[in-house]
Design a protein around this motif. Sequence first.
Motif, PDB file in Angstrom:
ATOM      1  N   LEU A 149     -30.419 -52.772  71.716  1.00  0.00           N
ATOM      2  CA  LEU A 149     -29.941 -51.535  72.339  1.00  0.00           C
ATOM      3  C   LEU A 149     -30.783 -50.337  71.919  1.00  0.00           C
ATOM      4  N   SER A 150     -31.213 -50.331  70.669  1.00  0.00           N
ATOM      5  CA  SER A 150     -32.074 -49.241  70.184  1.00  0.00           C
ATOM      6  C   SER A 150     -33.365 -49.193  70.983  1.00  0.00           C
ATOM      7  N   LEU A 171     -27.038 -51.295  57.826  1.00  0.00           N
ATOM      8  CA  LEU A 171     -28.042 -51.286  58.895  1.00  0.00           C
ATOM      9  C   LEU A 171     -27.383 -51.149  60.267  1.00  0.00           C
ATOM     10  N   ARG A 172     -26.320 -51.904  60.477  1.00  0.00           N
ATOM     11  CA  ARG A 172     -25.622 -51.827  61.764  1.00  0.00           C
ATOM     12  C   ARG A 172     -25.075 -50.425  62.007  1.00  0.00           C
ATOM     13  N   SER A 173     -24.511 -49.837  60.973  1.00  0.00           N
ATOM     14  CA  SER A 173     -23.953 -48.494  61.092  1.00  0.00           C
ATOM     15  C   SER A 173     -25.033 -47.474  61.444  1.00  0.00           C
ATOM     16  N   GLU A 174     -26.160 -47.566  60.777  1.00  0.00           N
ATOM     17  CA  GLU A 174     -27.254 -46.634  61.048  1.00  0.00           C
ATOM     18  C   GLU A 174     -27.753 -46.768  62.485  1.00  0.00           C
ATOM     19  N   LEU A 175     -27.927 -48.013  62.940  1.00  0.00           N
ATOM     20  CA  LEU A 175     -28.398 -48.234  64.306  1.00  0.00           C
ATOM     21  C   LEU A 175     -27.361 -47.797  65.336  1.00  0.00           C
ATOM     22  N   LEU A 176     -26.111 -48.135  65.116  1.00  0.00           N
ATOM     23  CA  LEU A 176     -25.070 -47.756  66.062  1.00  0.00           C
ATOM     24  C   LEU A 176     -25.013 -46.236  66.203  1.00  0.00           C
ATOM     25  N   THR A 177     -25.084 -45.532  65.107  1.00  0.00           N
ATOM     26  CA  THR A 177     -25.043 -44.068  65.140  1.00  0.00           C
ATOM     27  C   THR A 177     -26.247 -43.497  65.886  1.00  0.00           C
ATOM     28  N   VAL A 228     -37.358 -48.847  65.961  1.00  0.00           N
ATOM     29  CA  VAL A 228     -36.654 -49.312  64.766  1.00  0.00           C
ATOM     30  C   VAL A 228     -37.685 -49.776  63.759  1.00  0.00           C
ATOM     31  N   LYS A 229     -37.599 -49.232  62.554  1.00  0.00           N
ATOM     32  CA  LYS A 229     -38.493 -49.630  61.478  1.00  0.00           C
ATOM     33  C   LYS A 229     -37.650 -50.125  60.323  1.00  0.00           C
TER      34      LYS A 229
END
Length: 98
Positions: A82-83, A30-36, A90-91
């Motif tokens: 941040l998103s 999840l963190r990776s997806e959001l950071l990207t 964000v869903k």
Amino acid sequence: MTDDDMEVQSFDSVWDAIEDTPEEAANMRLRSELLTAVEQEVRSWGLTQAKAAERLGVTQPRLNDLLRGKIAKFSLDALVDLSARAGLAVKLGVERAA
């Protein structure tokens, strides 16, 4: 050890391979997806790092960490915040594990 002696493992994601528990792997996915997503959005703005950092409400060094993919420096909560500041929705999807 020969190739015949080596066990081949398969993982759904790199995080499953390197994290100690399924819970840690899920958090990192999840963190990776959001950071990207945030990193790509920020780069699309075409702003200086100083202006982009101001827009996100973070310091320039913090933004630089994000743009350089330093995932260990960001919690899931921080990335959700941040998103939202970046104008991303964000869903969360939840399903029963296989």
